[in-house]
Write a protein that holds these residues in place. Sequence first.
Motif, PDB file in Angstrom:
ATOM      1  N   ARG A 171      46.587  36.048  51.537  1.00 48.34           N
ATOM      2  CA  ARG A 171      47.051  36.669  52.770  1.00 48.34           C
ATOM      3  C   ARG A 171      48.531  36.991  52.675  1.00 48.34           C
ATOM      4  NH1 ARG A 171      44.820  33.139  57.712  1.00 48.34           N
ATOM      5  NH2 ARG A 171      45.958  31.483  56.597  1.00 48.34           N
ATOM      6  N   GLY A 172      48.888  38.128  53.260  1.00 46.56           N
ATOM      7  CA  GLY A 172      50.254  38.617  53.193  1.00 46.56           C
ATOM      8  C   GLY A 172      50.372  39.761  52.208  1.00 46.56           C
ATOM      9  N   GLY A 173      50.966  40.850  52.638  1.00 48.50           N
ATOM     10  CA  GLY A 173      51.101  42.007  51.775  1.00 48.50           C
ATOM     11  C   GLY A 173      52.441  42.118  51.086  1.00 48.50           C
ATOM     12  N   ASN A 174      53.364  41.283  51.472  1.00 50.47           N
ATOM     13  CA  ASN A 174      54.689  41.278  50.880  1.00 50.47           C
ATOM     14  C   ASN A 174      54.700  40.353  49.670  1.00 50.47           C
ATOM     15  OD1 ASN A 174      57.495  40.529  50.370  1.00 50.47           O
ATOM     16  ND2 ASN A 174      57.981  41.513  52.312  1.00 50.47           N
ATOM     17  N   PRO A 175      55.125  40.830  48.507  1.00 51.80           N
ATOM     18  CA  PRO A 175      55.063  39.996  47.307  1.00 51.80           C
ATOM     19  C   PRO A 175      55.924  38.748  47.358  1.00 51.80           C
ATOM     20  CG  PRO A 175      56.369  41.968  46.910  1.00 51.80           C
ATOM     21  CD  PRO A 175      55.678  42.164  48.227  1.00 51.80           C
ATOM     22  N   ASN A 176      56.907  38.735  48.235  1.00 56.52           N
ATOM     23  CA  ASN A 176      57.800  37.585  48.317  1.00 56.52           C
ATOM     24  C   ASN A 176      57.428  36.605  49.427  1.00 56.52           C
ATOM     25  OD1 ASN A 176      59.597  38.497  46.208  1.00 56.52           O
ATOM     26  ND2 ASN A 176      60.371  40.013  47.677  1.00 56.52           N
ATOM     27  N   THR A 177      56.480  36.987  50.265  1.00 58.35           N
ATOM     28  CA  THR A 177      56.124  36.134  51.399  1.00 58.35           C
ATOM     29  C   THR A 177      54.629  35.896  51.521  1.00 58.35           C
ATOM     30  OG1 THR A 177      56.102  38.044  52.908  1.00 58.35           O
ATOM     31  CG2 THR A 177      58.169  36.820  52.698  1.00 58.35           C
ATOM     32  N   ILE A 178      53.894  36.071  50.453  1.00 60.93           N
ATOM     33  CA  ILE A 178      52.457  35.837  50.513  1.00 60.93           C
ATOM     34  C   ILE A 178      52.181  34.352  50.737  1.00 60.93           C
ATOM     35  CG2 ILE A 178      51.842  37.825  49.112  1.00 60.93           C
ATOM     36  CD1 ILE A 178      51.530  35.893  46.734  1.00 60.93           C
ATOM     37  N   GLU A 179      51.025  34.094  51.306  1.00 59.69           N
ATOM     38  CA  GLU A 179      50.632  32.723  51.549  1.00 59.69           C
ATOM     39  C   GLU A 179      50.504  31.972  50.233  1.00 59.69           C
ATOM     40  OE1 GLU A 179      47.586  30.593  54.612  1.00 59.69           O
ATOM     41  OE2 GLU A 179      46.750  32.191  53.367  1.00 59.69           O
ATOM     42  N   GLN A 180      51.055  30.787  50.181  1.00 60.67           N
ATOM     43  CA  GLN A 180      51.066  30.014  48.948  1.00 60.67           C
ATOM     44  C   GLN A 180      49.750  29.292  48.673  1.00 60.67           C
ATOM     45  OE1 GLN A 180      53.846  30.072  46.656  1.00 60.67           O
ATOM     46  NE2 GLN A 180      54.013  31.828  48.046  1.00 60.67           N
ATOM     47  N   LYS A 181      49.039  28.942  49.715  1.00 60.48           N
ATOM     48  CA  LYS A 181      47.777  28.263  49.522  1.00 60.48           C
ATOM     49  C   LYS A 181      46.728  29.231  48.986  1.00 60.48           C
ATOM     50  CE  LYS A 181      44.231  25.542  51.844  1.00 60.48           C
ATOM     51  NZ  LYS A 181      44.231  24.487  50.807  1.00 60.48           N
ATOM     52  N   ARG A 182      46.024  28.792  47.948  1.00 62.19           N
ATOM     53  CA  ARG A 182      44.964  29.595  47.363  1.00 62.19           C
ATOM     54  C   ARG A 182      43.636  29.142  47.948  1.00 62.19           C
ATOM     55  NH1 ARG A 182      44.129  29.844  40.902  1.00 62.19           N
ATOM     56  NH2 ARG A 182      41.861  29.523  40.991  1.00 62.19           N
ATOM     57  N   TRP A 183      42.995  30.039  48.656  1.00 61.31           N
ATOM     58  CA  TRP A 183      41.764  29.708  49.351  1.00 61.31           C
ATOM     59  C   TRP A 183      40.512  29.907  48.518  1.00 61.31           C
ATOM     60  CZ3 TRP A 183      42.349  27.258  53.848  1.00 61.31           C
ATOM     61  CH2 TRP A 183      43.538  27.466  54.568  1.00 61.31           C
ATOM     62  N   GLY A 184      40.535  30.868  47.596  1.00 61.43           N
ATOM     63  CA  GLY A 184      39.353  31.206  46.824  1.00 61.43           C
ATOM     64  C   GLY A 184      39.400  30.711  45.396  1.00 61.43           C
ATOM     65  N   GLN A 185      38.307  30.954  44.678  1.00 63.07           N
ATOM     66  CA  GLN A 185      38.190  30.523  43.293  1.00 63.07           C
ATOM     67  C   GLN A 185      38.708  31.555  42.301  1.00 63.07           C
ATOM     68  OE1 GLN A 185      37.088  27.346  42.422  1.00 63.07           O
ATOM     69  NE2 GLN A 185      37.336  27.140  44.652  1.00 63.07           N
ATOM     70  N   GLY A 186      38.886  32.770  42.747  1.00 70.29           N
ATOM     71  CA  GLY A 186      39.323  33.832  41.868  1.00 70.29           C
ATOM     72  C   GLY A 186      38.177  34.402  41.056  1.00 70.29           C
ATOM     73  N   THR A 187      38.470  35.481  40.352  1.00 69.41           N
ATOM     74  CA  THR A 187      37.491  36.089  39.468  1.00 69.41           C
ATOM     75  C   THR A 187      38.182  36.433  38.149  1.00 69.41           C
ATOM     76  OG1 THR A 187      35.812  37.848  39.281  1.00 69.41           O
ATOM     77  CG2 THR A 187      37.869  38.431  40.396  1.00 69.41           C
ATOM     78  N   GLN A 188      37.544  36.093  37.055  1.00 69.86           N
ATOM     79  CA  GLN A 188      38.159  36.235  35.742  1.00 69.86           C
ATOM     80  C   GLN A 188      38.026  37.656  35.219  1.00 69.86           C
ATOM     81  OE1 GLN A 188      39.908  33.933  33.886  1.00 69.86           O
ATOM     82  NE2 GLN A 188      40.319  35.611  32.448  1.00 69.86           N
ATOM     83  N   VAL A 189      39.126  38.190  34.742  1.00 73.07           N
ATOM     84  CA  VAL A 189      39.157  39.489  34.077  1.00 73.07           C
ATOM     85  C   VAL A 189      39.605  39.268  32.641  1.00 73.07           C
ATOM     86  CG1 VAL A 189      40.289  41.738  33.955  1.00 73.07           C
ATOM     87  CG2 VAL A 189      39.589  40.803  36.170  1.00 73.07           C
ATOM     88  N   THR A 190      38.790  39.701  31.709  1.00 72.84           N
ATOM     89  CA  THR A 190      39.115  39.565  30.301  1.00 72.84           C
ATOM     90  C   THR A 190      39.067  40.935  29.645  1.00 72.84           C
ATOM     91  OG1 THR A 190      38.186  37.335  30.216  1.00 72.84           O
ATOM     92  CG2 THR A 190      38.514  38.466  28.122  1.00 72.84           C
ATOM     93  N   VAL A 191      40.178  41.352  29.083  1.00 68.77           N
ATOM     94  CA  VAL A 191      40.278  42.652  28.425  1.00 68.77           C
ATOM     95  C   VAL A 191      40.426  42.405  26.932  1.00 68.77           C
ATOM     96  CG1 VAL A 191      41.463  44.860  28.324  1.00 68.77           C
ATOM     97  CG2 VAL A 191      41.391  43.572  30.477  1.00 68.77           C
ATOM     98  N   SER A 192      39.409  42.758  26.184  1.00 72.46           N
ATOM     99  CA  SER A 192      39.391  42.462  24.760  1.00 72.46           C
ATOM    100  C   SER A 192      38.530  43.463  24.019  1.00 72.46           C
ATOM    101  CB  SER A 192      38.848  41.054  24.526  1.00 72.46           C
ATOM    102  OG  SER A 192      38.732  40.764  23.141  1.00 72.46           O
ATOM    103  N   SER A 193      38.921  43.756  22.794  1.00 70.58           N
ATOM    104  CA  SER A 193      38.144  44.629  21.940  1.00 70.58           C
ATOM    105  C   SER A 193      37.178  43.848  21.069  1.00 70.58           C
ATOM    106  CB  SER A 193      39.068  45.474  21.057  1.00 70.58           C
ATOM    107  OG  SER A 193      39.875  44.641  20.244  1.00 70.58           O
TER     108      SER A 193
END
Length: 120
Positions: free
Chosen positions: A98-120
């Motif tokens: 939450r928060g659209g400002n890169p310097n003031t975004i919410e510090q708490k991480r609510w989700g698990q995230g999703t992994q992105v892997t870029v590889s040949s």
Amino acid sequence: EVQLVESGGGMVQPGGSLRLSCAASGFTFSRSGMSWVRQAPGKGPEWVSGISFGGGNPYYADSVKGRFTISRDNAKNTLYLQMNSLKPEDTALYYCARGGNPNTIEQKRWGQGTQVTVSS
């Protein structure tokens, strides 16, 4: 309770594309700016992109500008990140915050995230 559920990650070759989604609940999504953040192994979190509550004023880190596009659908309580021309250095766990400002975004991480892997 705030919930942010990221999806859409996977493995892709350099130059490929992925579209990430963040499904939000537990707060008034339509009145909250939102951001995408990523974190590679052994590194701290890196702010990627932010967007205002109405979908305007997108903002990007220099490392992804011109390649990534942030958007949102307030009717679906969903945030998106379209990633094109992916590079190996884009490999990371991506999550939304939450928060659209890169310097003031919410510090708490609510989700698990999703992994992105870029590889040949």
